[in-house]
Scaffold this motif. Structure first.
Motif, PDB file in Angstrom:
ATOM      1  N   TRP A  20      -1.899   1.362   9.212  1.00  0.00           N
ATOM      2  CA  TRP A  20      -1.469   0.826  10.605  1.00  0.00           C
ATOM      3  C   TRP A  20       0.070   1.010  10.579  1.00  0.00           C
ATOM      4  O   TRP A  20       0.643   0.702  11.530  1.00  0.00           O
ATOM      5  CB  TRP A  20      -1.407  -0.788  10.986  1.00  0.00           C
ATOM      6  CG  TRP A  20      -1.365  -1.622   9.727  1.00  0.00           C
ATOM      7  CD1 TRP A  20      -0.174  -2.081   9.344  1.00  0.00           C
ATOM      8  CD2 TRP A  20      -2.277  -1.916   8.934  1.00  0.00           C
ATOM      9  NE1 TRP A  20      -0.103  -2.846   8.228  1.00  0.00           N
ATOM     10  CE2 TRP A  20      -1.618  -2.612   7.784  1.00  0.00           C
ATOM     11  CE3 TRP A  20      -3.637  -1.688   8.444  1.00  0.00           C
ATOM     12  CZ2 TRP A  20      -1.907  -3.574   6.605  1.00  0.00           C
ATOM     13  CZ3 TRP A  20      -4.164  -2.201   7.124  1.00  0.00           C
ATOM     14  CH2 TRP A  20      -3.381  -3.138   6.379  1.00  0.00           C
ATOM     15  N   LEU A  30       2.133  -7.280   5.661  1.00  0.00           N
ATOM     16  CA  LEU A  30       1.480  -5.978   6.457  1.00  0.00           C
ATOM     17  C   LEU A  30       2.137  -4.890   5.925  1.00  0.00           C
ATOM     18  O   LEU A  30       2.186  -3.585   6.399  1.00  0.00           O
ATOM     19  CB  LEU A  30       2.070  -6.163   7.910  1.00  0.00           C
ATOM     20  CG  LEU A  30       1.253  -7.257   8.487  1.00  0.00           C
ATOM     21  CD1 LEU A  30       2.268  -7.515  10.074  1.00  0.00           C
ATOM     22  CD2 LEU A  30      -0.108  -7.218   8.689  1.00  0.00           C
ATOM     23  N   VAL A  76       0.160  -7.429  13.255  1.00  0.00           N
ATOM     24  CA  VAL A  76      -1.385  -7.539  12.808  1.00  0.00           C
ATOM     25  C   VAL A  76      -2.125  -6.460  13.488  1.00  0.00           C
ATOM     26  O   VAL A  76      -2.047  -6.188  14.732  1.00  0.00           O
ATOM     27  CB  VAL A  76      -1.749  -8.910  13.080  1.00  0.00           C
ATOM     28  CG1 VAL A  76      -3.341  -8.908  12.562  1.00  0.00           C
ATOM     29  CG2 VAL A  76      -1.112 -10.029  12.146  1.00  0.00           C
ATOM     30  N   ARG A 136      -8.763  -5.945  14.372  1.00  0.00           N
ATOM     31  CA  ARG A 136      -9.488  -6.659  13.235  1.00  0.00           C
ATOM     32  C   ARG A 136     -10.385  -5.404  12.561  1.00  0.00           C
ATOM     33  O   ARG A 136     -10.663  -5.355  11.549  1.00  0.00           O
ATOM     34  CB  ARG A 136     -10.443  -7.220  14.119  1.00  0.00           C
ATOM     35  CG  ARG A 136     -11.424  -8.235  13.012  1.00  0.00           C
ATOM     36  CD  ARG A 136     -12.113  -9.270  13.740  1.00  0.00           C
ATOM     37  NE  ARG A 136     -12.998  -9.919  12.637  1.00  0.00           N
ATOM     38  CZ  ARG A 136     -12.754 -10.929  11.777  1.00  0.00           C
ATOM     39  NH1 ARG A 136     -11.343 -11.536  11.970  1.00  0.00           N
ATOM     40  NH2 ARG A 136     -13.749 -11.625  11.109  1.00  0.00           N
ATOM     41  N   ALA A 192      -8.301  -3.704  10.037  1.00  0.00           N
ATOM     42  CA  ALA A 192      -8.039  -4.624   8.834  1.00  0.00           C
ATOM     43  C   ALA A 192      -9.432  -4.719   8.005  1.00  0.00           C
ATOM     44  O   ALA A 192      -9.004  -4.741   6.752  1.00  0.00           O
ATOM     45  CB  ALA A 192      -7.682  -5.786   9.449  1.00  0.00           C
ATOM     46  N   TRP A 224      -9.962  -1.473   6.001  1.00  0.00           N
ATOM     47  CA  TRP A 224      -8.943  -1.525   4.853  1.00  0.00           C
ATOM     48  C   TRP A 224      -9.363  -2.400   3.989  1.00  0.00           C
ATOM     49  O   TRP A 224      -9.169  -1.948   2.566  1.00  0.00           O
ATOM     50  CB  TRP A 224      -7.704  -1.660   5.433  1.00  0.00           C
ATOM     51  CG  TRP A 224      -6.615  -1.600   4.154  1.00  0.00           C
ATOM     52  CD1 TRP A 224      -5.995  -0.526   3.934  1.00  0.00           C
ATOM     53  CD2 TRP A 224      -5.827  -2.585   3.742  1.00  0.00           C
ATOM     54  NE1 TRP A 224      -4.880  -0.776   3.049  1.00  0.00           N
ATOM     55  CE2 TRP A 224      -5.042  -2.256   2.717  1.00  0.00           C
ATOM     56  CE3 TRP A 224      -6.010  -3.941   3.803  1.00  0.00           C
ATOM     57  CZ2 TRP A 224      -4.159  -2.774   2.012  1.00  0.00           C
ATOM     58  CZ3 TRP A 224      -5.294  -4.891   2.905  1.00  0.00           C
ATOM     59  CH2 TRP A 224      -4.180  -4.167   2.038  1.00  0.00           C
ATOM     60  N   LEU A 244     -10.133 -12.497   6.149  1.00  0.00           N
ATOM     61  CA  LEU A 244      -9.130 -12.049   7.163  1.00  0.00           C
ATOM     62  C   LEU A 244      -9.082 -13.370   8.091  1.00  0.00           C
ATOM     63  O   LEU A 244      -7.944 -13.549   8.699  1.00  0.00           O
ATOM     64  CB  LEU A 244      -9.905 -10.861   7.983  1.00  0.00           C
ATOM     65  CG  LEU A 244      -8.764 -10.232   9.082  1.00  0.00           C
ATOM     66  CD1 LEU A 244      -7.659  -9.705   8.318  1.00  0.00           C
ATOM     67  CD2 LEU A 244      -9.589  -9.095   9.537  1.00  0.00           C
ATOM     68  N   ASN A 295      -4.025 -11.063   8.939  1.00  0.00           N
ATOM     69  CA  ASN A 295      -2.969 -10.645   8.257  1.00  0.00           C
ATOM     70  C   ASN A 295      -3.738  -9.973   7.087  1.00  0.00           C
ATOM     71  O   ASN A 295      -4.123 -10.502   6.051  1.00  0.00           O
ATOM     72  CB  ASN A 295      -2.180 -11.319   7.749  1.00  0.00           C
ATOM     73  CG  ASN A 295      -0.924 -10.667   7.051  1.00  0.00           C
ATOM     74  OD1 ASN A 295      -1.250  -9.903   6.224  1.00  0.00           O
ATOM     75  ND2 ASN A 295       0.222 -11.172   7.324  1.00  0.00           N
ATOM     76  N   PRO A 296      -4.196  -8.350   6.831  1.00  0.00           N
ATOM     77  CA  PRO A 296      -4.827  -8.075   5.892  1.00  0.00           C
ATOM     78  C   PRO A 296      -4.408  -8.003   4.591  1.00  0.00           C
ATOM     79  O   PRO A 296      -4.877  -8.349   3.557  1.00  0.00           O
ATOM     80  CB  PRO A 296      -5.054  -6.569   6.486  1.00  0.00           C
ATOM     81  CG  PRO A 296      -3.954  -6.448   7.519  1.00  0.00           C
ATOM     82  CD  PRO A 296      -3.686  -7.637   7.969  1.00  0.00           C
TER      83      PRO A 296
END
Length: 311
Positions: free
Chosen positions: A6, A35, A171, A174, A177, A180, A193, A199-200
């Motif tokens: 991201w 992040l 963030v 979804r 995230a 990842w 999550l 927040n990954p």
């Protein structure tokens, strides 16, 4: 590559400005911890100081890259928590550190290129330090870049924020995230999550250190206390012994889930005796308590006040 998926949009925009020789004299990397702001910072700074960068990426082998890796590059200045005279690490960045920084920036770059200053966490500067930094921001020297990193940028004075080009780390969606997290080997990525509020980075860290179990403990504790069972002091001791701020995070999450369940007409998981207005107020109290833990107040008293309001 140390950047995270991201980051690509912000990276591309920053590199485009670099190619146009239009980098600002100050950047503010802002957003919650977890992040990847600091990975982004490390990759960008290393690429900026690299003698043979490709697309903004550092080559990793030149003399400049080697010095950055060793933490000894003469044109890279890092400002963070210093030591007091008694050897204890400070909890804030103080004015003397910023004054020393100004003196260093008065000297020319030793490599003949950029001089880069990183201030992390910038939101830990006290008022005097922030005021001293203003002069440097208002009168930047050529080929000098200041990069401030802040998990809570609102704590920075508006005068500081207004003089920086801000890059917000938000963030991610979804699905991004989750993809990842799975690539990172996180087993129960959706649950992790959810626990981390989307927040990954936080989800990855928490999945590795038992946070999901702790989240369940918080809900069990709150449900027991709501039913008049359990000992609030025993709960306080357990929460305090591990990570009180994280337990309060999970407590606030649990209150939100309770309100959502009531609104949806499904069985509320905590069976709280508080009405909706009081429960919403308690959610705010739990979050304010997390902030209070950063101050001088005793953690056990902060936690006890929150749990007393719950009962």
């Amino acid at each position: 590559m140390s950047r995270w998926p991201w980051h690509e949009d912000a990276w591309s925009r920053l590199q485009a400005r670099r190619e146009r020789d239009a980098l600002p004299h100050a950047l503010l990397l802002a957003g919650p911890a977890g992040l990847g702001k600091r990975d982004f910072l490390a990759a960008f700074v290393k690429g900026l100081l690299c003698q043979h960068p490709v697309g903004g990426e550092a080559c990793g082998t030149c003399r400049a890259c080697q010095l950055v890796d060793a933490g000894t590059h003469p044109d890279l200045i890092t400002l963070s928590f210093g030591l007091r005279k008694d050897g204890v690490t400070r909890s804030e960045i103080v004015v003397d550190q910023v004054r020393d920084l100004s003196q260093r920036l008065s000297m020319a770059s030793q490599f003949g290129g950029w001089q880069v200053v990183t201030i992390d966490p910038a939101d830990a500067m006290n008022a005097a330090a922030a005021n001293a930094l203003l002069k440097t921001l208002e009168e930047p020297t050529p080929s000098t870049l200041l990069v401030l990193v802040a998990d809570q940028p609102a704590r920075l004075p508006a005068t500081i924020r207004s003089r920086c080009q801000r890059i917000d780390f938000l963030v991610p969606p979804r699905d991004v995230a989750l993809e990842w997290l799975r690539a990172q080997g996180v087993a129960d990525a959706p649950a992790a999550l959810d626990a981390a509020g989307g927040n990954p980075g936080m989800a990855r860290a928490w999945a590795a250190d038992g946070a999901l179990k702790q989240r369940g403990e918080v809900r069990h504790d709150l449900k027991a206390l709501a039913a008049g069972r359990g000992d609030a002091m025993e709960v306080v001791k357990r929460w305090q012994a591990v990570d009180p701020a994280r337990y309060l995070w999970f407590a606030a999450q649990a209150a939100t889930d309770e309100l959502r369940a009531r609104a949806a007409g499904t069985p509320p998981p905590l069976e709280s005796q508080l009405d909706d207005e009081a429960l919403d107020s308690w959610y705010g109290k739990a979050n304010r308590a997390r902030d209070a833990l950063r101050g001088p107040l005793r953690a056990d008293l902060v936690l006890l006040e929150v749990l007393a309001a719950w009962r």
